[in-house]
Design a protein around this motif. Structure first.
Motif, PDB file in Angstrom:
ATOM      1  N   ARG A 248       0.839  -1.061  -0.493  1.00  0.00           N
ATOM      2  CA  ARG A 248      -0.647   0.007   0.307  1.00  0.00           C
ATOM      3  C   ARG A 248       1.221   1.360  -0.043  1.00  0.00           C
ATOM      4  O   ARG A 248       0.004   2.200   0.639  1.00  0.00           O
ATOM      5  CB  ARG A 248      -1.123  -0.238   1.191  1.00  0.00           C
ATOM      6  CG  ARG A 248      -2.669  -0.785   1.206  1.00  0.00           C
ATOM      7  CD  ARG A 248      -2.030  -1.282   3.058  1.00  0.00           C
ATOM      8  NE  ARG A 248      -2.020  -1.551   3.659  1.00  0.00           N
ATOM      9  CZ  ARG A 248      -1.286  -2.404   4.103  1.00  0.00           C
ATOM     10  NH1 ARG A 248      -1.107  -3.852   2.687  1.00  0.00           N
ATOM     11  NH2 ARG A 248      -0.055  -2.982   4.688  1.00  0.00           N
ATOM     12  N   GLN A 249       2.265   1.282  -0.173  1.00  0.00           N
ATOM     13  CA  GLN A 249       2.922   1.990  -0.563  1.00  0.00           C
ATOM     14  C   GLN A 249       3.256   2.222  -1.589  1.00  0.00           C
ATOM     15  O   GLN A 249       3.454   1.469  -1.914  1.00  0.00           O
ATOM     16  CB  GLN A 249       3.619   2.034   0.804  1.00  0.00           C
ATOM     17  CG  GLN A 249       3.447   2.655   1.855  1.00  0.00           C
ATOM     18  CD  GLN A 249       5.223   2.735   2.848  1.00  0.00           C
ATOM     19  OE1 GLN A 249       5.051   1.435   4.131  1.00  0.00           O
ATOM     20  NE2 GLN A 249       5.779   3.370   2.811  1.00  0.00           N
ATOM     21  N   SER A 250       3.767   3.519  -2.055  1.00  0.00           N
ATOM     22  CA  SER A 250       4.306   4.050  -3.510  1.00  0.00           C
ATOM     23  C   SER A 250       5.463   4.923  -3.092  1.00  0.00           C
ATOM     24  O   SER A 250       5.841   4.604  -2.378  1.00  0.00           O
ATOM     25  CB  SER A 250       3.431   4.523  -4.571  1.00  0.00           C
ATOM     26  OG  SER A 250       3.359   5.854  -3.323  1.00  0.00           O
ATOM     27  N   GLN A 308      -1.235   2.324   7.795  1.00  0.00           N
ATOM     28  CA  GLN A 308      -0.338   2.072   8.265  1.00  0.00           C
ATOM     29  C   GLN A 308       0.252   3.265   9.765  1.00  0.00           C
ATOM     30  O   GLN A 308       1.721   3.194  10.417  1.00  0.00           O
ATOM     31  CB  GLN A 308       0.390   3.316   6.604  1.00  0.00           C
ATOM     32  CG  GLN A 308       0.833   2.138   5.697  1.00  0.00           C
ATOM     33  CD  GLN A 308       1.869   1.098   5.453  1.00  0.00           C
ATOM     34  OE1 GLN A 308       0.809   0.036   5.685  1.00  0.00           O
ATOM     35  NE2 GLN A 308       2.642   1.494   5.865  1.00  0.00           N
ATOM     36  N   ARG A 309      -0.042   4.053  10.119  1.00  0.00           N
ATOM     37  CA  ARG A 309       0.181   5.002  10.855  1.00  0.00           C
ATOM     38  C   ARG A 309      -0.074   4.158  12.853  1.00  0.00           C
ATOM     39  O   ARG A 309       0.241   3.988  13.347  1.00  0.00           O
ATOM     40  CB  ARG A 309      -1.238   5.869  11.276  1.00  0.00           C
ATOM     41  CG  ARG A 309      -0.266   7.090  12.753  1.00  0.00           C
ATOM     42  CD  ARG A 309       0.516   7.525  12.102  1.00  0.00           C
ATOM     43  NE  ARG A 309       1.113   8.355  13.052  1.00  0.00           N
ATOM     44  CZ  ARG A 309       1.872   7.863  14.609  1.00  0.00           C
ATOM     45  NH1 ARG A 309       1.974   7.170  14.442  1.00  0.00           N
ATOM     46  NH2 ARG A 309       2.161   9.204  15.071  1.00  0.00           N
ATOM     47  N   ARG A 349       1.357  -6.156  13.351  1.00  0.00           N
ATOM     48  CA  ARG A 349       1.817  -6.691  12.010  1.00  0.00           C
ATOM     49  C   ARG A 349       1.766  -8.210  11.316  1.00  0.00           C
ATOM     50  O   ARG A 349       2.457  -8.305  10.465  1.00  0.00           O
ATOM     51  CB  ARG A 349       2.984  -6.717  11.938  1.00  0.00           C
ATOM     52  CG  ARG A 349       3.438  -4.949  13.050  1.00  0.00           C
ATOM     53  CD  ARG A 349       5.081  -5.020  13.717  1.00  0.00           C
ATOM     54  NE  ARG A 349       5.234  -3.294  14.515  1.00  0.00           N
ATOM     55  CZ  ARG A 349       4.455  -2.934  14.871  1.00  0.00           C
ATOM     56  NH1 ARG A 349       3.686  -3.102  15.309  1.00  0.00           N
ATOM     57  NH2 ARG A 349       4.637  -0.785  14.556  1.00  0.00           N
ATOM     58  N   ASN A 350       1.138  -8.408  11.786  1.00  0.00           N
ATOM     59  CA  ASN A 350       0.678 -10.299  11.220  1.00  0.00           C
ATOM     60  C   ASN A 350      -0.041  -9.917  10.046  1.00  0.00           C
ATOM     61  O   ASN A 350      -1.079 -10.601   9.783  1.00  0.00           O
ATOM     62  CB  ASN A 350       0.282 -11.046  12.750  1.00  0.00           C
ATOM     63  CG  ASN A 350       0.014 -12.479  12.617  1.00  0.00           C
ATOM     64  OD1 ASN A 350      -0.842 -12.966  12.640  1.00  0.00           O
ATOM     65  ND2 ASN A 350       1.279 -13.451  11.804  1.00  0.00           N
ATOM     66  N   LEU A 351       0.555  -9.748   9.089  1.00  0.00           N
ATOM     67  CA  LEU A 351      -0.191 -10.124   7.795  1.00  0.00           C
ATOM     68  C   LEU A 351       0.097 -11.280   6.899  1.00  0.00           C
ATOM     69  O   LEU A 351       1.265 -11.759   7.090  1.00  0.00           O
ATOM     70  CB  LEU A 351       0.755  -9.088   7.161  1.00  0.00           C
ATOM     71  CG  LEU A 351      -0.357  -7.368   7.472  1.00  0.00           C
ATOM     72  CD1 LEU A 351      -0.172  -6.741   6.417  1.00  0.00           C
ATOM     73  CD2 LEU A 351      -1.939  -7.135   8.141  1.00  0.00           C
ATOM     74  N   THR A 378       1.299  -6.622   2.700  1.00  0.00           N
ATOM     75  CA  THR A 378       2.314  -6.514   3.153  1.00  0.00           C
ATOM     76  C   THR A 378       2.505  -5.598   4.030  1.00  0.00           C
ATOM     77  O   THR A 378       1.601  -4.560   3.819  1.00  0.00           O
ATOM     78  CB  THR A 378       3.507  -6.642   2.527  1.00  0.00           C
ATOM     79  OG1 THR A 378       3.064  -6.107   1.140  1.00  0.00           O
ATOM     80  CG2 THR A 378       3.615  -8.932   1.820  1.00  0.00           C
ATOM     81  N   ILE A 379       3.914  -5.309   4.311  1.00  0.00           N
ATOM     82  CA  ILE A 379       4.167  -3.960   5.265  1.00  0.00           C
ATOM     83  C   ILE A 379       5.398  -3.695   4.843  1.00  0.00           C
ATOM     84  O   ILE A 379       6.412  -4.424   4.439  1.00  0.00           O
ATOM     85  CB  ILE A 379       4.893  -4.755   6.984  1.00  0.00           C
ATOM     86  CG1 ILE A 379       3.280  -4.797   7.307  1.00  0.00           C
ATOM     87  CG2 ILE A 379       5.013  -3.188   6.851  1.00  0.00           C
ATOM     88  CD1 ILE A 379       3.231  -5.053   9.072  1.00  0.00           C
ATOM     89  N   LYS A 380       5.635  -2.858   4.080  1.00  0.00           N
ATOM     90  CA  LYS A 380       6.719  -2.138   3.629  1.00  0.00           C
ATOM     91  C   LYS A 380       7.794  -1.795   4.746  1.00  0.00           C
ATOM     92  O   LYS A 380       7.930  -0.879   5.636  1.00  0.00           O
ATOM     93  CB  LYS A 380       6.663  -0.993   2.928  1.00  0.00           C
ATOM     94  CG  LYS A 380       7.600  -0.951   2.359  1.00  0.00           C
ATOM     95  CD  LYS A 380       7.718   0.531   0.632  1.00  0.00           C
ATOM     96  CE  LYS A 380       8.841   0.908  -0.420  1.00  0.00           C
ATOM     97  NZ  LYS A 380       7.962   1.720  -1.515  1.00  0.00           N
TER      98      LYS A 380
END
Length: 826
Positions: A248-250, A308-309, A349-351, A378-380
């Protein structure tokens, strides 16, 4: 915070996943959870009881000395990718001070996906396109598999070292697909699947295997991705598997509107199987508790930036923010207040994209009868201090953060490149994986001989575009072995680019044979016979798809040792639209021929929007490519055969032919009848130029290219009537002439004899160059003998009209050529 990724998967042998999260009660099942070869554990779901009273996630009571081997490999891959980038930026001397970069956060989001894929899923016939910014992860895995020497780990983004992005042609370790420009690498395995099927059906030897794309979610903004997904033939390619890294990030921000449900509908609507991996074992277990349903809906419904925050919050802040203000907020509050701080932080964080078991279960669901997309949450930056930060795309760990990470992962920063012990569990898995993925050495089959001259001397009036189809048919008669390897491609312009005869002869490629319902229609001229052995491919109106497929068809010589001769035909005005992926295909070793037709303002009736101006210089400037713009049908034959002869070999190259629909009197070519003189002319044509009209003592040299040669010859006659003798030179390849000039000046290697034969200093005279394209393409020719010159061409948007009006408007008519010559000779 950075400990959580690793401690979640370092439980003692025999413990279930929930127990290894540090929760009090053990799983209520009598069956062991250990999978074969220590590759993981089954998830025990709702049979695990959660309680705040248990030890923290990073409790010393967990046996840190008995890690799950696959999770240990996952940690090492994270470390290696991070360390490679750290060394390139913080350790290696950088005298220039310019940024090196390397994307630690983008690597971290892919570590679990790539670890699970390489060490538990891939087989030797499979191929993977790795998202550009995860290149260090690929190199780290190849290092653990023994496919990359340790000396290269310090050379990321260094001259002669590991490339910024995966490169088949420049990296020292195995890379299946070159990636870099977002979107191109994502679709490459689709075209690789078609190329493999084509080779196996027509020539044999390509074997089987899945084609994986590891795609960043931001790449799905590229329109070319959806052009490929929606192509009608792709829905039949069951070997295609995409894994979307949904972080979800660019580059600049958290993207507010990336919605997995929308992506799911788009892929599903195109006929793809959709598998979504949202949550890991801990969250899935929490969802079974009272308030769990509300927690699940809350996480799914919250905006991306809000989620994300939470990743940057303390446990107390999470407890305050996570419940929100909906009616069921109290239920969520009760649920998370029953958890200790470490579990709260781990849960958020458990994706699923970081859960090895969840990923393995997703792979087990793949349906090989249609393409599959796995959307993995996922988490970047997962596992790094920068995880989840909205600007972590290009951020680098500080030296202090790097050392803390090393301690958490059990690594020594002074010895960052340690491999596993060969006789340990993780070392054995690496060895077994290397053996499983080993591919036999590719034996390159030399392509069949291609004739240099079929022997035709065209007469009457014809176009260079029409000559294309005739040459292909002639080749099928004169050299059937070579013609068997020709594959033509077009984006829905087969009939209008004179390929109908060829298409009728060889048929149209399709994954499966389809019935031709117009076979008995006497008025149908072009027969669309679709079968797996057809030699023509059509992908609809999508030029980027076409050249992507061209690149993969042109790389079969290096993948399976079977050379093909791909020839793509499209309207020349759209060459620029397809240039980037075509250039990338050439960079990756895909050798092909691009035919742009019709071209230039000569396409007068179509107006300015369909008149190409810059394409002649594109052919001049494109690396790994020889460009030709033939003026006559015989020139098309010679240049096309020469271009085919360059394909499918380690020292081969691609070509670009720019053709025209302008009818030209073929007698103007003045092809010599003597065999030796004819061969001399042919050699000059494929070297870049030949003298079309020769005068004893020329006062001016007129140089024409392609469609404008007719006006050039008329101008020469008119000048002769005024007592001004003119040589006329027909240029077929400005690129080859420029290379010859560079070689003569000692700036490049290669032959320069063509300059001596066509532009001898003894006949030097002022020069007028003219082409249907930008005038700078030929302007350099005056520098061969340092003579005065005038460069005529097109430097404005075109106009619709008759050919005479349009040529006059741009100064390509014979009047303009005569005036330019008089200015130089008066």
């Amino acid at each position: 915070m950075t400990q959580n990724l690793h401690n979640r998967s370092t439980g003692a042998a025999g413990l279930c996943r929930a127990e290894r999260f540090g929760l009090r009660k053990s799983c209520q099942t009598s069956q062991p959870h250990r999978r074969p070869h220590d590759l993981g554990y089954r998830r025990c779901g709702d049979r695990c009881q959660l309680s705040k009273a248990g030890p923290a996630v990073n409790s010393p009571s967990i046996n840190q000395n008995a890690p799950e081997p696959l999770a240990e490999i996952e940690k090492r891959v994270l470390w290696l990718s991070t360390a490679m980038i750290h060394h390139a930026n913080r350790v290696r001397p950088n005298p220039s001070g310019l940024k090196v970069g390397g994307h630690q956060a983008s690597c971290a989001s892919m570590v679990s996906i790539m670890t699970s894929l390489w060490f538990g899923q891939l087989r030797s016939g499979d191929r993977v396109s790795v998202k550009p910014h995860a290149a260090p992860v690929l190199h780290g895995i190849n290092y653990l598999l023994g496919e990359l020497d340790e000396s290269y780990l310090t050379t990321l983004r260094e001259f002669g070292g590991l490339q910024s992005y995966p490169s088949r042609s420049k990296d020292p370790d195995p890379v299946d697909y070159s990636t870099g420009s977002v979107g191109i690498g994502a679709t490459a395995p689709i075209w690789g699947a078609i190329a493999r099927r084509y080779v196996d059906a027509s020539l044999s030897g390509a074997g089987t295997g899945r084609q994986y794309s590891l795609v960043g979610d931001a790449e799905l903004d590229e329109g070319a991705v959806w052009e490929a997904v929606l192509d009608h033939s792709v829905a039949e390619l069951g070997e295609i598997v995409w894994i979307v890294d949904l972080n979800r990030q660019s580059l600049d921000r958290v993207v507010p509107n990336i919605a997995a449900t929308r992506l799911e509908r788009m892929f599903s609507g195109a006929g793809w199987q959709v598998i979504t991996v949202k949550f890991g074992a801990l969250l899935e277990s929490l969802f079974t508790r009272p308030g769990g349903t509300a927690l699940r809906e809350r996480i799914l419904d919250m905006p991306n930036p809000e989620y994300q925050r939470l990743l940057r919050c303390t446990a107390d802040e999470v407890r305050l923010r996570l419940p929100g203000d909906a009616a069921d907020a109290d239920a969520i509050t009760s649920l998370i207040n029953d958890l200790d701080d470490a579990t709260v932080l781990e849960a958020i964080r458990n994706l699923g994209g970081h859960d090895l078991d969840a990923l393995r279960e997703a792979y087990a669901q793949i349906d090989d009868t249609r393409p599959t997309v796995i959307i993995a949450y996922t988490i970047k930056g997962r596992g790094l201090p920068t995880q989840g930060h909205p600007q972590n795309h290009s951020s680098l760990l500080t030296t202090e953060q790097y050392e803390i990470l090393a301690a958490e992962l059990g690594m020594d920063p002074s010895k960052p490149w340690e491999r596993f012990e060969a006789d340990g569990p993780s070392g054995r898995i690496c060895a077994e994986t290397a053996e499983r993925l080993a591919r036999p050495k590719v034996e390159h089959l030399m392509p069949p001989a291609v004739p240099k001259d079929i022997g035709r001397t065209p007469s009457g009036t014809s176009t260079t575009q029409a000559a294309l189809g005739r040459v292909l048919l002639d080749l099928s008669r004169e050299a059937p072995d070579a013609a068997k390897r020709v594959v033509t491609l077009s984006p829905d312009v087969s009939s209008t680019t004179n390929l109908a005869g060829w298409l009728n002869k060889v048929g149209v490629w399709s994954p499966n044979e389809r019935h031709n319902w117009f076979a008995d229609d006497a008025e149908t001229i072009m027969h669309w016979r679709e079968k797996p052995t057809g030699q023509h491919m059509e992908l609809g109106i999508a030029e980027t798809n076409l050249v992507g497929l061209m690149g993969e068809l042109g790389a079969t010589w290096s993948r399976w040792g079977q050379p093909l001769f791909p020839i793509g035909v499209m309207y020349d005005p759209f060459i620029e639209r397809a240039l980037e992926p075509w250039s990338y295909g050439i960079y990756a070793g895909g050798q092909s021929i691009m035919v742009g037709t019709p071209s230039g303002v000569t396409l007068a009736a179509e107006g300015g929007a369909h008149q190409s101006i810059k394409t002649p210089s594109i052919g001049l400037e494109q690396p790994g490519c020889v460009s030709f713009e033939p003026a006559f049908a015989v020139d098309v034959e010679w240049t096309l055969l020469d271009s085919i002869g360059r394909l499918g070999r380690p020292d081969g190259s691609s070509s670009y032919l720019r053709l025209s629909t302008r009818p030209v009197d073929q007698a103007l070519a003045a092809v010599p009848a003597d065999p030796a003189a004819r061969e001399r002319r042919r050699r000059q044509v494929v070297a870049g130029a030949y003298t079309l009209r020769h005068n004893p003592d020329p006062a001016i040299t007129l140089v024409g290219m392609g469609a404008t040669v007719t006006e050039t010859l008329v101008a020469a006659e008119r000048l002769g009537e005024q007592g001004i003798s003119a040589d006329v030179v027909c240029v077929t390849s400005p690129g080859l002439l420029f290379e010859a000039l560079q070689a003569r000046r000692g700036l490049a290697d290669g032959p320069s004899w063509i300059l001596d034969q066509v532009f001898p200093s003894s006949r030097s005279a002022p020069m007028v160059t003219v082409l249907d394209g930008h005038p700078h393409t030929l302007a350099f020719l005056t520098g061969i003998n340092n003579v005065p010159g005038a460069a005529l061409g097109v430097s404005r948007f075109g106009q619709v009209g008759s050919l005479e009006d349009v040529y006059r408007y741009h100064g390509l008519d014979s009047d303009s050529i005569v005036r330019a010559a008089l200015d130089l000779t008066s």
